[in-house]
Design a protein around this motif. Structure first.
Motif, PDB file in Angstrom:
ATOM      1  N   GLU A 116      -7.212  -6.860  -3.453  1.00  0.00           N
ATOM      2  CA  GLU A 116      -8.011  -6.023  -2.550  1.00  0.00           C
ATOM      3  C   GLU A 116      -7.322  -4.686  -2.285  1.00  0.00           C
ATOM      4  N   HIS A 117      -5.982  -4.700  -2.215  1.00  0.00           N
ATOM      5  CA  HIS A 117      -5.234  -3.457  -1.999  1.00  0.00           C
ATOM      6  C   HIS A 117      -5.349  -2.532  -3.209  1.00  0.00           C
TER       7      HIS A 117
ATOM      8  N   ALA B  61      -8.650  -0.898  -3.056  1.00  0.00           N
ATOM      9  CA  ALA B  61      -8.618   0.137  -2.006  1.00  0.00           C
ATOM     10  C   ALA B  61      -7.884   1.385  -2.491  1.00  0.00           C
ATOM     11  N   LEU B  62      -6.771   1.214  -3.191  1.00  0.00           N
ATOM     12  CA  LEU B  62      -6.039   2.367  -3.726  1.00  0.00           C
ATOM     13  C   LEU B  62      -6.883   3.131  -4.738  1.00  0.00           C
TER      14      LEU B  62
ATOM     15  N   ARG C 109       0.630   3.979  -2.923  1.00  0.00           N
ATOM     16  CA  ARG C 109       0.353   5.411  -2.689  1.00  0.00           C
ATOM     17  C   ARG C 109       1.455   6.273  -3.298  1.00  0.00           C
TER      18      ARG C 109
ATOM     19  N   GLU D  46     -10.125   3.287  -4.879  1.00  0.00           N
ATOM     20  CA  GLU D  46     -11.183   3.990  -4.153  1.00  0.00           C
ATOM     21  C   GLU D  46     -10.629   5.213  -3.413  1.00  0.00           C
ATOM     22  N   GLU D  47      -9.448   5.076  -2.845  1.00  0.00           N
ATOM     23  CA  GLU D  47      -8.824   6.154  -2.075  1.00  0.00           C
ATOM     24  C   GLU D  47      -8.347   7.313  -2.955  1.00  0.00           C
TER      25      GLU D  47
ATOM     26  N   LEU E  89       0.823  -1.215   0.000  1.00  0.00           N
ATOM     27  CA  LEU E  89       0.000   0.000   0.000  1.00  0.00           C
ATOM     28  C   LEU E  89       0.853   1.260   0.000  1.00  0.00           C
TER      29      LEU E  89
END
Length: 142
Positions: A100-101, A104-105, A65, A107-108, A61
């Motif tokens: 899944e990560h 999540a990235l 990022r 979405e973030e 993650l």
């Protein structure tokens, strides 16, 4: 007079402009960080490295990022942002461990309507400690 405008528009649609940040961490490899052409900005793959070229972490993650932050920095240099992104390519070294990560990235860091996406598992990236690389295509709104 209209013909002059048409010619100018046609010429600008075929121009290719190199986009580079300072420092340009891709210059030694003869790669453009991004190219502006045909109303689009094409950003080369960015991984989880800092301005000195060091991988920021072993954590997926954190690398993700940072990869998106690097994309964002290149886009800002071109006068664009993540909001202008229409297509994303994400390359990961372990899909089962990180799908899944990746979601999540997305979405973030991205917003609706979410860009089109290609997600691929690869056997390796340019550096052995990289786990994710992100490339994008964005609208050139200037």
């Amino acid at each position: 007079m209209v013909m002059g405008n048409v010619a100018t528009e046609a010429r600008s649609a075929t121009e290719i402009e190199r986009i580079a940040t300072v420092p340009d961490w891709y210059e030694p490899y003869k790669i453009s960080q991004a190219i502006r052409a045909g109303g689009l900005i094409h950003v080369s793959g960015q991984a989880g490295f800092d301005e000195q070229g060091r991988t920021v972490s072993d954590d997926f993650l954190e690398q993700g990022r940072q990869a998106f932050a690097n994309v964002e920095r290149v886009l800002a240099t071109a006068g664009a942002s993540l909001a202008d992104v229409v297509k994303v390519g994400i390359f990961v070294t372990d899909m089962a461990a990180h799908l899944e990560h990746v979601i999540a990235l997305r979405e973030e860091l991205l917003s609706e309507p979410y860009p089109a996406d290609t997600l691929l598992e690869v056997s390796a990236l340019a550096q052995p400690d990289w786990r994710i690389e992100v490339e994008v295509t964005a609208l050139d709104r200037r």
